[in-house]
Write a protein that holds these residues in place. Structure first.
Motif: not given
Length: 302
Positions: A129-136, A252-259
């Motif tokens: 019904q809807g998608l929430v995706s961190v890092s897209g 997206e977090g403003d301090a994401n240290g992952a690729p």
């Protein structure tokens, strides 16, 4: 911000779904609109421990499963391939929805969980019904995984190359808690979590299939390990990078240290109603645990 380890899920359930017996949380009104929250590596269901009450308070039925290789999720057959390819995990989610009689739900996740939600949203939009995706948009095939990246980007994937070796597999098996604590710290450099918070999640890595699933996942991405034939057709569809047509919010977090890549790179993959939100305040890769209100708001609003 220091995050204490208090709080946990007390009502863990089990259900046979596809090739797995899945451990999962099922909270909120059974007849409420459904939201399924999906964790990543190396994390577990407790990434959502503060998100769930925000959603159930809004009337949602919230399901939070352990992915294959984590927590109390087990394969039904001892002979099953401990397969970490994206198609397998996408079909795990569809099988779980079928087992729980959930025709359609909001799907939300990060890391492996975001990729799994992306897969289902792209290939079976009637289930989402809807998608929430961190890092897209995180769908990719083996061919794209063969393409070299700039040196700085390759450095960020150091563990993928470590897992490509038997030394890496053995090292991860022997040191999985120390290894994963290092990933937590580098992926979320400004998140000050305590030992109790980490230990609560680290118990999920004691799953007997965990190392095999993790190693296969990263070796498959580099085309160093084969998938299973029954998933070939799905992987061929994913290799075309199908568009996501359902309403979507990327975070997206403003301090994401992952690729990760900039949102402008993947925005064109979302052809339905779409919005990107950058969450400030030093939020890293484990966004739902570091910023539960922002994550819950996206689920409610998508």
């Amino acid at each position: 911000m220091t995050v204490a380890g208090a709080g946990s899920f007390t009502d863990l359930r089990q259900i046979d779904a596809g090739v797995l017996n899945v451990g999962y949380v099922d909270a909120g009104p059974p007849d409420g609109p459904a939201a399924i929250l999906l964790h990543g590596w190396p994390y577990d269901i407790h990434s959502f421990v503060d998100v769930v009450p925000l959603l159930t308070a809004a009337g949602y039925r919230v399901v939070v499963p352990y992915l294959r290789g984590y927590g109390t999720t087990r394969f039904l057959s001892d002979d099953a391939v401990r397969n970490g390819e994206p198609a397998a995990m996408g079909l795990d989610l569809v099988a779980l929805m079928d087992a729980l009689h959930i025709d359609s739900a909001k799907l939300a996740g990060f890391d492996w969980g975001a990729r799994t939600a992306d897969v289902v949203a792209a290939l079976w939009p009637e289930r989402c019904q809807g998608l929430v995706s961190v890092s897209g948009y995180l769908i990719a095939g083996q061919e794209s995984g063969k393409a070299p990246l700039p040196p700085k980007a390759e450095l960020a994937w150091w563990y993928q190359y470590y897992f490509a070796t038997e030394r890496g597999r053995n090292g991860y098996d022997k040191n999985r808690r120390d290894f994963n604590k290092l990933i937590w710290r580098t992926a979320s450099p400004r998140w000050t979590f305590d030992d109790a918070t980490f230990d609560r999640s680290a118990a999920a890595f004691d799953n007997p299939d965990h190392v095999d699933i993790v190693v296969h996942n990263y070796r498959w991405r580099l085309a160093l390990a084969d998938g299973e034939p029954q998933y070939d057709d799905v992987e061929k569809r994913l290799a075309t990078q199908p568009k996501i047509t359902v309403p979507s919010i990327s975070l997206e977090g403003d301090a994401n240290g992952a690729p990760h890549v900039e949102p402008s790179v993947y925005a064109k993959q979302f052809t339905g109603r779409y919005e990107h939100r950058t969450i400030g305040g030093g939020v890293g890769h484990n966004l739902p645990q570091e910023a539960p209100q922002a994550f819950a708001d996206a689920v409610l609003e998508v």
